[in-house]
Design a protein around this motif. Structure first.
Motif, PDB file in Angstrom:
ATOM      1  N   SER A  72      -4.218  -4.405  13.969  1.00  0.00           N
ATOM      2  CA  SER A  72      -4.212  -4.336  15.433  1.00  0.00           C
ATOM      3  C   SER A  72      -4.247  -2.892  15.936  1.00  0.00           C
ATOM      4  O   SER A  72      -4.193  -2.664  17.146  1.00  0.00           O
ATOM      5  N   SER A  73      -4.354  -1.934  15.018  1.00  0.00           N
ATOM      6  CA  SER A  73      -4.394  -0.537  15.433  1.00  0.00           C
ATOM      7  C   SER A  73      -5.842  -0.128  15.728  1.00  0.00           C
ATOM      8  O   SER A  73      -6.773  -0.899  15.533  1.00  0.00           O
ATOM      9  N   SER A  74      -6.004   1.106  16.147  1.00  0.00           N
ATOM     10  CA  SER A  74      -7.336   1.615  16.474  1.00  0.00           C
ATOM     11  C   SER A  74      -7.926   2.460  15.346  1.00  0.00           C
ATOM     12  O   SER A  74      -8.936   3.123  15.544  1.00  0.00           O
ATOM     13  N   GLU A  75      -7.288   2.424  14.170  1.00  0.00           N
ATOM     14  CA  GLU A  75      -7.794   3.199  13.043  1.00  0.00           C
ATOM     15  C   GLU A  75      -7.731   2.400  11.745  1.00  0.00           C
ATOM     16  O   GLU A  75      -6.936   1.488  11.604  1.00  0.00           O
ATOM     17  N   LYS A  76      -8.596   2.762  10.808  1.00  0.00           N
ATOM     18  CA  LYS A  76      -8.583   2.129   9.491  1.00  0.00           C
ATOM     19  C   LYS A  76      -7.200   2.345   8.879  1.00  0.00           C
ATOM     20  O   LYS A  76      -6.662   3.450   8.925  1.00  0.00           O
ATOM     21  N   SER A  77      -6.621   1.275   8.308  1.00  0.00           N
ATOM     22  CA  SER A  77      -5.230   1.350   7.862  1.00  0.00           C
ATOM     23  C   SER A  77      -5.024   0.807   6.457  1.00  0.00           C
ATOM     24  O   SER A  77      -5.770  -0.058   5.988  1.00  0.00           O
ATOM     25  N   ASP A  78      -3.988   1.332   5.819  1.00  0.00           N
ATOM     26  CA  ASP A  78      -3.473   0.820   4.551  1.00  0.00           C
ATOM     27  C   ASP A  78      -2.108   0.204   4.838  1.00  0.00           C
ATOM     28  O   ASP A  78      -1.349   0.707   5.663  1.00  0.00           O
ATOM     29  N   TYR A  79      -1.792  -0.871   4.120  1.00  0.00           N
ATOM     30  CA  TYR A  79      -0.522  -1.567   4.300  1.00  0.00           C
ATOM     31  C   TYR A  79       0.187  -1.662   2.965  1.00  0.00           C
ATOM     32  O   TYR A  79      -0.438  -1.893   1.933  1.00  0.00           O
ATOM     33  N   SER A  80       1.491  -1.505   3.002  1.00  0.00           N
ATOM     34  CA  SER A  80       2.314  -1.749   1.811  1.00  0.00           C
ATOM     35  C   SER A  80       3.605  -2.401   2.275  1.00  0.00           C
ATOM     36  O   SER A  80       4.127  -2.076   3.341  1.00  0.00           O
ATOM     37  N   TRP A  81       4.078  -3.361   1.483  1.00  0.00           N
ATOM     38  CA  TRP A  81       5.335  -4.009   1.815  1.00  0.00           C
ATOM     39  C   TRP A  81       6.034  -4.469   0.554  1.00  0.00           C
ATOM     40  O   TRP A  81       5.421  -4.728  -0.468  1.00  0.00           O
ATOM     41  N   ASP A  82       7.351  -4.514   0.656  1.00  0.00           N
ATOM     42  CA  ASP A  82       8.207  -5.005  -0.416  1.00  0.00           C
ATOM     43  C   ASP A  82       8.727  -6.370   0.001  1.00  0.00           C
ATOM     44  O   ASP A  82       8.950  -6.629   1.187  1.00  0.00           O
ATOM     45  N   TRP A  83       8.930  -7.234  -0.990  1.00  0.00           N
ATOM     46  CA  TRP A  83       9.385  -8.591  -0.710  1.00  0.00           C
ATOM     47  C   TRP A  83      10.358  -9.036  -1.785  1.00  0.00           C
ATOM     48  O   TRP A  83      10.448  -8.435  -2.850  1.00  0.00           O
ATOM     49  N   GLU A  84      11.085 -10.103  -1.456  1.00  0.00           N
ATOM     50  CA  GLU A  84      11.941 -10.752  -2.429  1.00  0.00           C
ATOM     51  C   GLU A  84      11.869 -12.250  -2.199  1.00  0.00           C
ATOM     52  O   GLU A  84      11.642 -12.707  -1.082  1.00  0.00           O
ATOM     53  N   ALA A  85      12.027 -13.002  -3.286  1.00  0.00           N
ATOM     54  CA  ALA A  85      12.119 -14.456  -3.231  1.00  0.00           C
ATOM     55  C   ALA A  85      13.555 -14.816  -3.573  1.00  0.00           C
ATOM     56  O   ALA A  85      14.091 -14.370  -4.591  1.00  0.00           O
ATOM     57  N   VAL A  86      14.197 -15.603  -2.699  1.00  0.00           N
ATOM     58  CA  VAL A  86      15.606 -15.945  -2.844  1.00  0.00           C
ATOM     59  C   VAL A  86      15.727 -17.461  -2.906  1.00  0.00           C
ATOM     60  O   VAL A  86      15.124 -18.169  -2.098  1.00  0.00           O
ATOM     61  N   ASP A  87      16.520 -17.965  -3.868  1.00  0.00           N
ATOM     62  CA  ASP A  87      16.691 -19.414  -3.971  1.00  0.00           C
ATOM     63  C   ASP A  87      17.737 -19.897  -2.977  1.00  0.00           C
ATOM     64  O   ASP A  87      18.362 -19.101  -2.268  1.00  0.00           O
ATOM     65  N   ALA A  88      17.942 -21.196  -2.926  1.00  0.00           N
ATOM     66  CA  ALA A  88      18.852 -21.803  -1.950  1.00  0.00           C
ATOM     67  C   ALA A  88      20.283 -21.304  -2.111  1.00  0.00           C
ATOM     68  O   ALA A  88      21.050 -21.284  -1.150  1.00  0.00           O
ATOM     69  N   GLY A  89      20.651 -20.865  -3.301  1.00  0.00           N
ATOM     70  CA  GLY A  89      21.993 -20.347  -3.541  1.00  0.00           C
ATOM     71  C   GLY A  89      22.151 -18.875  -3.201  1.00  0.00           C
ATOM     72  O   GLY A  89      23.216 -18.306  -3.361  1.00  0.00           O
ATOM     73  N   GLY A  90      21.076 -18.226  -2.758  1.00  0.00           N
ATOM     74  CA  GLY A  90      21.135 -16.819  -2.385  1.00  0.00           C
ATOM     75  C   GLY A  90      20.814 -15.864  -3.516  1.00  0.00           C
ATOM     76  O   GLY A  90      20.932 -14.647  -3.354  1.00  0.00           O
ATOM     77  N   THR A  91      20.403 -16.395  -4.671  1.00  0.00           N
ATOM     78  CA  THR A  91      20.066 -15.549  -5.811  1.00  0.00           C
ATOM     79  C   THR A  91      18.612 -15.104  -5.724  1.00  0.00           C
ATOM     80  O   THR A  91      17.720 -15.923  -5.505  1.00  0.00           O
ATOM     81  N   ARG A  92      18.398 -13.806  -5.918  1.00  0.00           N
ATOM     82  CA  ARG A  92      17.023 -13.298  -5.928  1.00  0.00           C
ATOM     83  C   ARG A  92      16.375 -13.722  -7.240  1.00  0.00           C
ATOM     84  O   ARG A  92      16.861 -13.437  -8.316  1.00  0.00           O
ATOM     85  N   VAL A  93      15.247 -14.431  -7.130  1.00  0.00           N
ATOM     86  CA  VAL A  93      14.539 -14.939  -8.313  1.00  0.00           C
ATOM     87  C   VAL A  93      13.211 -14.228  -8.527  1.00  0.00           C
ATOM     88  O   VAL A  93      12.515 -14.501  -9.498  1.00  0.00           O
ATOM     89  N   GLY A  94      12.856 -13.336  -7.629  1.00  0.00           N
ATOM     90  CA  GLY A  94      11.628 -12.570  -7.770  1.00  0.00           C
ATOM     91  C   GLY A  94      11.549 -11.510  -6.692  1.00  0.00           C
ATOM     92  O   GLY A  94      12.188 -11.627  -5.646  1.00  0.00           O
ATOM     93  N   ASP A  95      10.780 -10.468  -6.967  1.00  0.00           N
ATOM     94  CA  ASP A  95      10.552  -9.434  -5.962  1.00  0.00           C
ATOM     95  C   ASP A  95       9.335  -8.622  -6.380  1.00  0.00           C
ATOM     96  O   ASP A  95       8.855  -8.743  -7.506  1.00  0.00           O
ATOM     97  N   GLY A  96       8.836  -7.837  -5.463  1.00  0.00           N
ATOM     98  CA  GLY A  96       7.680  -7.015  -5.782  1.00  0.00           C
ATOM     99  C   GLY A  96       7.196  -6.233  -4.581  1.00  0.00           C
ATOM    100  O   GLY A  96       7.823  -6.222  -3.523  1.00  0.00           O
ATOM    101  N   SER A  97       6.063  -5.591  -4.770  1.00  0.00           N
ATOM    102  CA  SER A  97       5.411  -4.814  -3.713  1.00  0.00           C
ATOM    103  C   SER A  97       3.960  -5.239  -3.641  1.00  0.00           C
ATOM    104  O   SER A  97       3.341  -5.522  -4.667  1.00  0.00           O
ATOM    105  N   GLN A  98       3.419  -5.298  -2.456  1.00  0.00           N
ATOM    106  CA  GLN A  98       2.022  -5.676  -2.250  1.00  0.00           C
ATOM    107  C   GLN A  98       1.333  -4.582  -1.446  1.00  0.00           C
ATOM    108  O   GLN A  98       1.963  -3.859  -0.670  1.00  0.00           O
ATOM    109  N   PHE A  99       0.025  -4.494  -1.627  1.00  0.00           N
ATOM    110  CA  PHE A  99      -0.770  -3.486  -0.949  1.00  0.00           C
ATOM    111  C   PHE A  99      -2.057  -4.115  -0.425  1.00  0.00           C
ATOM    112  O   PHE A  99      -2.633  -4.986  -1.055  1.00  0.00           O
TER     113      PHE A  99
END
Length: 136
Positions: A72-99
């Motif tokens: 939605s910006s006016s310039e060519k852009s790169d994106y990076s984000w970190d994420w985590e996957a959490v189970d119903a008990g609140g335990t992190r079962v996965g994580d990573g970074s995407q680009f």
């Protein structure tokens, strides 16, 4: 000093509500949960969707992350984000970074990435950081 403490105590007790309320619980209220899931403003809004896609079949786990970015910006852009996957008990079962790179203004980019998750049942994805920078 004693006078200040007494004044504070008198003011605090004067605003007492006679109804009883329970102590705050560890579980977020619906209002808190709504606040946490509200769409963030700014560059984070460019991450239109980010979810798990269960492609498992014949007893073999095959779970992917899939996303859509709309610049939605006016310039060519790169994106990076970190994420985590959490189970119903609140335990992190996965994580990573995407680009996602070189997304033109107004352009939509879709991506996917294989995970090692065994199931999507009860799994919640959280984006823990998100950044948009100008592409060169």
């Amino acid at each position: 000093m004693v006078v200040i403490v007494i004044v504070v105590l008198v003011i605090a007790s004067g605003n007492k509500d006679e109804s009883t309320t329970s102590a705050p619980s560890a579980t977020p209220t619906a209002k808190t949960q709504q606040r946490q899931t509200r769409e963030p403003a700014g560059e984070r809004a460019d991450l239109v969707s980010f979810q798990l896609d269960d492609r498992s079949q014949a007893g073999l786990s095959d779970i992917w992350l899939v996303w859509t970015i709309k610049n939605s910006s006016s310039e060519k852009s790169d994106y990076s984000w970190d994420w985590e996957a959490v189970d119903a008990g609140g335990t992190r079962v996965g994580d990573g970074s995407q680009f996602e790179t070189n997304v033109q203004p107004g352009q939509t980019a879709r991506g996917e990435f294989f995970t090692t998750l065994k199931s999507v049942k009860g799994i919640k994805l959280n984006v823990t950081s998100f950044d948009r920078t100008a592409s060169y």
